[in-house]
Each structure stands twice: as C-alpha cells, then as structure tokens.
Design an enzyme around this catalytic site. Sequence first.
Site, PDB file in Angstrom:
ATOM      1  N   THR A  11       0.913  -1.201   0.082  1.00 50.36           N
ATOM      2  CA  THR A  11       0.065   0.123   0.021  1.00 50.36           C
ATOM      3  C   THR A  11       0.610   1.208   0.064  1.00 50.36           C
ATOM      4  OG1 THR A  11      -1.595  -1.189   1.113  1.00 50.36           O
ATOM      5  CG2 THR A  11      -1.771   1.365   1.235  1.00 50.36           C
ATOM      6  N   ALA A  41       2.786  -6.009  -8.072  1.00 54.51           N
ATOM      7  CA  ALA A  41       1.320  -5.771  -8.309  1.00 54.51           C
ATOM      8  C   ALA A  41       1.375  -4.788  -9.566  1.00 54.51           C
ATOM      9  CB  ALA A  41       0.677  -5.479  -7.322  1.00 54.51           C
ATOM     10  N   ASN A 192      16.959  -0.126 -14.330  1.00 57.00           N
ATOM     11  CA  ASN A 192      17.045   1.494 -14.904  1.00 57.00           C
ATOM     12  C   ASN A 192      18.840   1.946 -14.523  1.00 57.00           C
ATOM     13  OD1 ASN A 192      17.310   1.814 -11.988  1.00 57.00           O
ATOM     14  ND2 ASN A 192      15.348   2.827 -11.790  1.00 57.00           N
ATOM     15  N   ASP A 263       7.565   0.497 -13.632  1.00 52.96           N
ATOM     16  CA  ASP A 263       6.535  -0.697 -13.464  1.00 52.96           C
ATOM     17  C   ASP A 263       5.626  -0.435 -14.586  1.00 52.96           C
ATOM     18  OD1 ASP A 263       7.762  -1.416 -11.109  1.00 52.96           O
ATOM     19  OD2 ASP A 263       6.332  -0.211  -9.725  1.00 52.96           O
TER      20      ASP A 263
HETATM   21  O1  RIB Z   1       8.180   1.049  -8.227  1.00 53.58           O
HETATM   22  C1  RIB Z   1       7.152   1.693  -7.274  1.00 53.58           C
HETATM   23  C2  RIB Z   1       6.683   1.032  -6.149  1.00 53.58           C
HETATM   24  O2  RIB Z   1       7.815   0.993  -5.444  1.00 53.58           O
HETATM   25  C3  RIB Z   1       5.871   1.585  -5.439  1.00 53.58           C
HETATM   26  O3  RIB Z   1       4.517   1.468  -5.766  1.00 53.58           O
HETATM   27  C4  RIB Z   1       6.035   1.308  -3.934  1.00 53.58           C
HETATM   28  O4  RIB Z   1       5.149   0.402  -3.552  1.00 53.58           O
HETATM   29  C5  RIB Z   1       7.333   0.678  -4.196  1.00 53.58           C
HETATM   30  O5  RIB Z   1       7.410  -0.715  -3.944  1.00 53.58           O
END
Ligand code: RIB
Length: 318
Positions: A11, A41, A192, A263
Amino acid sequence: MDVVVVGSCNTDLSSYVSRLPLRGETLTGTRFETGFGGKGANQCVAAAKLGAKTALVGKLGEDVFGVQYLSNLLSNNINCEHVQSLKTASTGVASIFVGNDGTTFLKSLCSNCIVIVPGANNLLSVDDVNQAEALISSSKLVVCQNEIPQETTLAALKLAKKCGVKTIFNPAPADKDLDLELFSLPDFFCANETEASLLLNQEVSDVESAKKACHQLIESKGCNTVIITLGEKGVVYQTRINLEVEHIPATPVTAIDTTGAGDSFIGSLAYYMTNMEQLPLSKMIDRAGQIAAISVQKPGTQKSFPLASELPLGLLSS
Ligand code: RIB
Ligand code: NA
C-alpha cells in the site's frame, strides 16, 4: 494465461511536498494519498489494464490494507488464486515522498524517495512458487522483481525455465548483492540507470554509459537480453546474438509523478510480448516507453497506468 507475476504488493502512502525534506527536518506537505503499489502488483496491473490475462503470486496481511488490496487486484481482472492473506504479517507498505519541484520529466527534476516495510512480501516462499507450477507452466511469460526474498525469485525463474516459459527479471529496488544466477537465468534483464550503476559498480547515467553497461552485463555477468531504462533519455538494449546496442529515445513530457513509471514500462512490455508477439523488440520497447510516459503525467502508481481504451491507436496497431 499470458503473464504470471511472482512479486510484491504494497500500500503506497504518498505525500506530495514542495521539495524533499532534509535530514532532521519537518516539512509540511501539500497533499496525501493512499494507493495500490508494490513493484510486482504494479507490473501485473499495468499488463492487465492493457488487456493481458494476468495472475499474481503474492502475499498480503489480513489487515485493512490487505482486504482493500485483494479487491483492487480482483477488480483489475487479475487471477488471485495464488494470493494469500496472512494473519501473522502486515501488508507491505511504502511511504513515498514526491517532490513536486514543479518541473518536468524532460529535466528529470520530479523526484521521489521511498521507505518500504515488506511485511507479508518477505514471507512469499519457494513453496508458494512450487504450488503455482500449473499456473506458471500454462503461461507465456513470468515476471519477477526484487521486492520478495531472492530465493523465491530464483525458484520462480527456474521453474519457468524448466517449463519453457519466457521470463523478465527487473532487479528493483537495486541491491548490489544480487545472486549471480539472477543475471543469467532470465531471458530479459531489465534495469534502470540506478540499478545498473549499483550492479556494475560504475556510473550509468546516459546513453553511452548504458551501452557499455549492456555489454558488460552480457559479457561478464552472463545476462541474455539487457534493457536499461534511462527516464527522459530513453531506453538502451542489447541482445546476446546482436552485438549492436540499440538506443530508443523517449517522448519528452511534463511529469507530475514518476512513481511506478518503471513498472508501467515493464508491465506494458509484458503485454506486448504476450499479446503482440509479432512486433519487433525495438517497437515493443518504444511503445512501452510511450505508455510509461503517459503514466508519469498522472499522480499515483497503478491508477495512473492507462487502459487499452485510453491509448492512442498507434500503440495498439500491429
Ligand atoms: O516502483 C514503484 C513502487 O515501489 C511503489 O508502488 C512502491 O510500493 C515501491 O514498491
Ligand atoms: Na504516475
């Protein structure tokens, strides 16, 4: 199944500030927001929002955050048969400070810093991976990051390989003590500039240094295909069979929140690799970069990732 992600759920507790605090300083922020995050996720949701059939292998706590998280995954059409909720651990949390320096992705001044408490993510085990063998073997692509125990990630990549399933490994967050097998096992090693710098113990900050890094990751670390993302400087990649390192420039945009941009890139790449397999890798990377550029123009992580219906038509044509 198209994509199985074995990875984390957090979260995100995001505070927006005019600049990042200094050591020992108390700063008043301008805005606060909770969001669904965690690199595993996030990547899974990014692929699902584009229309990939996805599943997550992960762990949550049996707390308020965990309950909300599970319904978030389900509402994104993600298969959660292998998402467990534990009484004995808290759902992972990430405290995020987004420095709203009023600046642009182009100038790379929009910054963030993150503290993660993994909680249940740390309890995702080799056994959990083995229990997902049927799911993994029926998929086209397995995607892993570095927010769960390394032995679990290794088990997932090995199982995928045994089943003849392609893999992407994203060594994020950066850890200089990465198991050597994590370089050579995955088909795609996607980092990265910060991660590449730490892993090679040398500065990777622009196209030239990233090209050199690709070469070294293949020659001395045993990677297969290497993809290095450079934010506003684009992406550099190299395959083992083609000695030429390619550079794909980025579209300049004004960023307001770059959290989760990496992500968005990897999830989109996973979508293209499983749903538009006929596209050349250079096009997949270019399009995934364009989708990540869309995500940085909205606040938050998962909720800033576009749905297929929100994309310019060119990004979905074959
Ligand atoms: O890559 C971004 C993510 O890194 C965020 O959502 C946070 O939860 C961390 O895990
Ligand atoms: Na965003």
